[in-house]
Design an enzyme around this catalytic site. Structure first.
Site, PDB file in Angstrom:
ATOM      1  N   CYS A  14      23.966  -1.322 -58.854  1.00 59.92           N
ATOM      2  CA  CYS A  14      23.884   0.143 -58.806  1.00 59.92           C
ATOM      3  C   CYS A  14      22.473   0.675 -58.987  1.00 59.92           C
ATOM      4  O   CYS A  14      22.227   1.858 -58.874  1.00 59.92           O
ATOM      5  CB  CYS A  14      24.781   0.758 -59.883  1.00 59.92           C
ATOM      6  SG  CYS A  14      24.084   0.592 -61.542  1.00 59.92           S
ATOM      7  N   CYS A  29      28.691   0.997 -64.152  1.00 60.62           N
ATOM      8  CA  CYS A  29      28.145   0.509 -62.880  1.00 60.62           C
ATOM      9  C   CYS A  29      28.985   0.992 -61.702  1.00 60.62           C
ATOM     10  O   CYS A  29      28.468   1.474 -60.707  1.00 60.62           O
ATOM     11  CB  CYS A  29      28.105  -1.018 -62.924  1.00 60.62           C
ATOM     12  SG  CYS A  29      27.125  -1.758 -61.622  1.00 60.62           S
TER      13      CYS A  29
END
Lengths: 289, 282, 228
Positions: free
Chosen positions: A243, A271
């Site tokens: 991410c 995430c």
């Protein structure tokens, strides 16, 4: 619905009452370790029995429960405990931090900031921060009562003399409201600042050692250090490979046997939510992959 | 609270030490004990003991085992509670308090700052599992010192003071000889600039040459720092070297007291005469 | 400065069934500032005993022993300690020292006890040792291994490094050769010159003649035998 063979959240009402009394005392004296009559649970010591008992005492049918282990919702332990409460309490469960009212955690604090409507329950193996230097329980209790914490700094001194810096990287001791020294459980020191002035209620349960302690909302929590060796949260300096977050605690993942490795967010929900936002924005949020 | 070691004072090495050029000519004792009595069930520990100690002097308490001298010391150190008696201590501000009646937190704080207890066996007075530097620095950290560099420098300075190579600051006491451990224990106690030091058989278990070195060191420190010391021992050679005044105990009671050289050279009580004549002449 | 009046002493030997040994009876003497008085008499008659009584090393049973303003016979231990530090010096026959202390530190100690800065104390100690011809090489060594004469000189230096108003000297020139005997005699004369009251035991007749103004036979203070 609840399996009718169990009382709500497994424990009988008297036991939950006893635990709540201990919790109230703990909240009234931030950082003080309150002894409690830890029960036999259907999981062995060392697997979160303290946290489970605290959660069980706090749960109401309206709660939404999240359980994480090292930041992940999908590890065996997290899954088992979540299923345990689904079966014995019939409460809603979630993996989304923001939707939970009670979060039970082993060894991490969620990245997403918590709110006043949330309770964070920590699983604690050894509640006594002085234990490794002073083996006698009688002596450590006296030290807490008399605020004799010189020994705590002795340990940090030893670290610096041996390693050049304070080598403690997890279970890093903190001072709560300038009074009690507390072991925050084996969370990485990276997470320590999150405990300070946190809007959520933080409860700590040690089942084997039979202690409960608490940090009420908006409490001062300071990590111990020296003036010339101040506390550092530390970071890998990497970004999450999935991410792109640079400010989240990262796990190192070995990808092949040629030394290849990745860093990914330890907090799986964090995430995932960041990746979702990328997808929703339909534009690259940050250079990912 | 011992003003000399609060963090507000300059934290240079050597800071936190009181320098007294000569024994104080105070008329007022630092410690006055009256009527101290302690029994172990039917067994008498000590009975009705009285003594005074002035700043800058060494008071020796001699007797054989069972004399009550160790009971007396332990009662003063707070390790056991006497049935009767008082121990009036005059602190740095001139306030007098009965240490036997101090609440436990105050008592423990006293034993870490203004007072010190040097155990016969250094292992009882040290943390064997941490380094020499940490052992010496602990009292400083206990009173709020928070600068690693200063703590370390002060610890190093004290190691030198007790003739331990400062290069061994990171070694554990386990690696030290008995004499070195004893000197480390002394450094650990003196770092907080105590005004009164209680010592139990400081040279017990040490080789004769090592004893001599230790006694020398103690004499020098007592004079330089203006310490008041109560040293309990059965060894007359130790008191002759170290003590200004002497108390002889037997069967829990004080039988004679006076100038050290006078009590040893012209003993009046029959027990003292026995003790002196029985001592091996060096 | 040193005034004895009817001083009385006996020893009670409990280990010999309580046997009482009178040793000094009705001792009187008066040493004025600037005077040096010798105690004479055969050995065993109590010369050293009397010195020790004056110094407070032996307890005095009766009478008075005034040194300056203090009656040693009735003084408290702390008063005697103070007297010994500031007023009354003592050079004994034997040097009794702590094993590892160097000769110069032994001599400097009385000055340090009075608050003299350590550099000055050392300087004065060294000057005196030099005057007494103690080889410089020995200054930093502990006196335990010195010869009798060398130890005696350290002893004398320690007893005289501070200008005491009153001095007790027990055989100060014993074990010394002619050169050093002369140095010690000079030191005693200087002490007299500055007004010190000195009481001494001198077997050395020459030294006695050189410095002493009077002699007192201690035999006069021997206890009268009690008829059975």
């Amino acid at each position: 619905m609840t399996d009718t063979a169990y009382n709500f959240a497994y424990l009988d009402e008297r036991t939950k009452k006893m635990i709540r009394r201990a919790l109230l005392k703990a909240v009234a004296i931030p950082g003080y370790q309150v002894p409690f009559a830890s029960r036999e649970m259907p999981m062995p010591y060392g697997w979160g029995t303290g946290g489970v008992q605290v959660t069980a005492a706090c749960l109401t049918p309206e709660d939404t429960l999240k359980v994480i282990d090292q930041g992940a919702d999908d590890t065996t332990n997290a899954v088992s405990i979540r299923k345990f409460f689904e079966k014995t309490a019939g409460v809603e469960t979630t993996t989304v931090t923001g939707e939970a009212t009670i979060i039970q955690t082993r060894h991490r604090i969620p990245e997403a900031p918590l709110t006043e409507d949330q309770i964070l329950v920590y699983q604690v193996p050894i509640p006594e921060p002085l234990r490794f230097l002073e083996p006698r329980e009688t002596e450590t209790r006296r030290m807490h009562a008399l605020e004799e914490y010189g020994l705590m700094h002795v340990k940090l001194y030893e670290d610096i003399s041996r390693h050049g810096h304070i080598a403690t990287t997890y279970a890093y001791p903190v001072m709560v409201e300038d009074r009690y020294v507390l072991d925050p459980s084996p969370i990485p020191k990276f997470d320590n600042p999150k405990m300070d002035d946190c809007p959520a209620l933080q409860l700590f349960g040690a089942g084997r050692e039979q202690r409960i302690y608490a940090i009420p909302p908006y409490t001062k929590v300071v990590s111990l250090d020296f003036e010339d060796h101040p506390f550092e949260r530390g970071s890998t300096g990497e970004a999450c490979a999935l991410c792109g977050a640079v400010d989240s605690y990262l796990d190192e993942v070995i990808t092949d046997d040629a030394g290849g490795r990745l860093f990914v967010c330890s907090d799986t929900d964090f995430c995932r939510s960041r990746r979702n936002m990328v997808a929703l924005a339909a534009a690259p949020y940050e250079a990912a992959e | 609270m011992n003003q000399a070691v609060t963090p507000d004072v300059a934290q240079a090495p050597g800071a936190g030490l009181q320098q007294a050029a000569m024994p104080a000519t105070d008329d007022l004792p630092l410690l006055s004990v009256r009527g101290l009595s302690k029994s172990y069930g039917d067994r008498l520990g000590c009975a009705d003991v009285a003594l005074d100690v002035w700043p800058g002097e060494v008071l020796g308490i001699v007797g054989e085992s069972g004399s009550g001298k160790t009971t007396l010391l332990r009662a003063l150190a707070g390790e056991l509670t006497p049935e009767r008696g008082e121990a009036l201590y005059r602190d740095a501000e001139g306030r007098v308090e009965d240490v036997l009646r101090l609440p436990e937190p105050a008592r423990r704080r006293l034993m870490r700052t203004d007072w010190a207890l040097v155990h016969q066996n250094p292992r009882d007075g040290l943390r064997l599992g941490v380094s020499a530097g940490a052992n010496v620095g602990e009292r400083l950290m206990a009173v709020g010192w928070r600068h690693y560099g200063n703590i370390r420098a002060t610890a190093s300075h004290w190691l030198e003071r007790v003739e331990i190579d400062p290069g061994r600051i990171d070694d554990r006491p386990r690696q030290f000889s008995g004499g070195m451990q004893q000197r480390l224990q002394i450094a650990r106690n003196l770092v907080s600039a105590p005004r009164l030091v209680l010592m139990d058989e400081p040279t017990g278990g040490l080789d004769v040459s090592v004893q001599a070195r230790l006694l020398d060191l103690l004499r020098g420190l007592v004079r330089e720092l203006g310490l008041a010391v109560i040293v309990v021992t059965h060894d007359l050679a130790v008191v002759r070297l170290l003590a200004d005044r002497l108390i002889v105990m037997r069967g829990g009671a004080v039988v004679e007291d006076g100038l050290t050289d006078q009590v040893l050279d012209d003993p009046q009580h029959n027990y003292t005469q026995l003790l002196v004549s029985a001592a091996l002449r060096g | 400065m040193i005034i004895l009046n009817s001083a009385l002493k006996s020893f009670t030997l409990h280990l010999q069934g309580g046997l009482c040994l009178p040793v000094i009876e009705d001792a009187r003497l008066n040493v004025a500032p600037g005077e040096c008085v010798a105690l004479t008499g055969p050995s065993g008659t109590g010369k050293s005993t009397l010195m020790r009584m004056i110094y407070g090393n032996y307890l005095t049973e009766g009478g008075s022993i005034m040194v300056g303003d203090l009656d040693v016979a009735t003084a408290s231990p702390r008063e005697i300690i103070r007297l010994r530090r500031e007023v009354l010096g003592y050079v004994s026959q034997f040097l009794r020292v702590v094993p590892r202390v160097s000769a110069v530190d032994v001599v400097a100690e009385p000055l340090l006890a009075l608050g003299t800065p350590s550099a000055e104390a050392r300087d004065r100690a060294e000057a005196l040792l030099d005057r007494l011809n103690l080889p410089r090489a020995l200054w930093s060594l502990p006196p335990m291994t010195f010869s009798g004469g060398e130890q005696q000189r350290v002893n004398i230096a320690r007893g005289m490094v501070h200008p005491f108003p009153a001095l007790l000297l027990d055989e100060p020139t014993a074990s010394l050769d002619a050169v050093n005997r002369a140095v010690v005699i000079d030191l005693i004369r200087e002490a007299k010159g500055r007004g010190a009251a000195i009481l001494g035991i001198f077997h050395d007749a020459e030294a006695r003649r050189a410095v002493c103004d009077r002699e007192i036979d201690v035999g006069a203070f021997a206890p009268q035998p009690v008829s059975a």
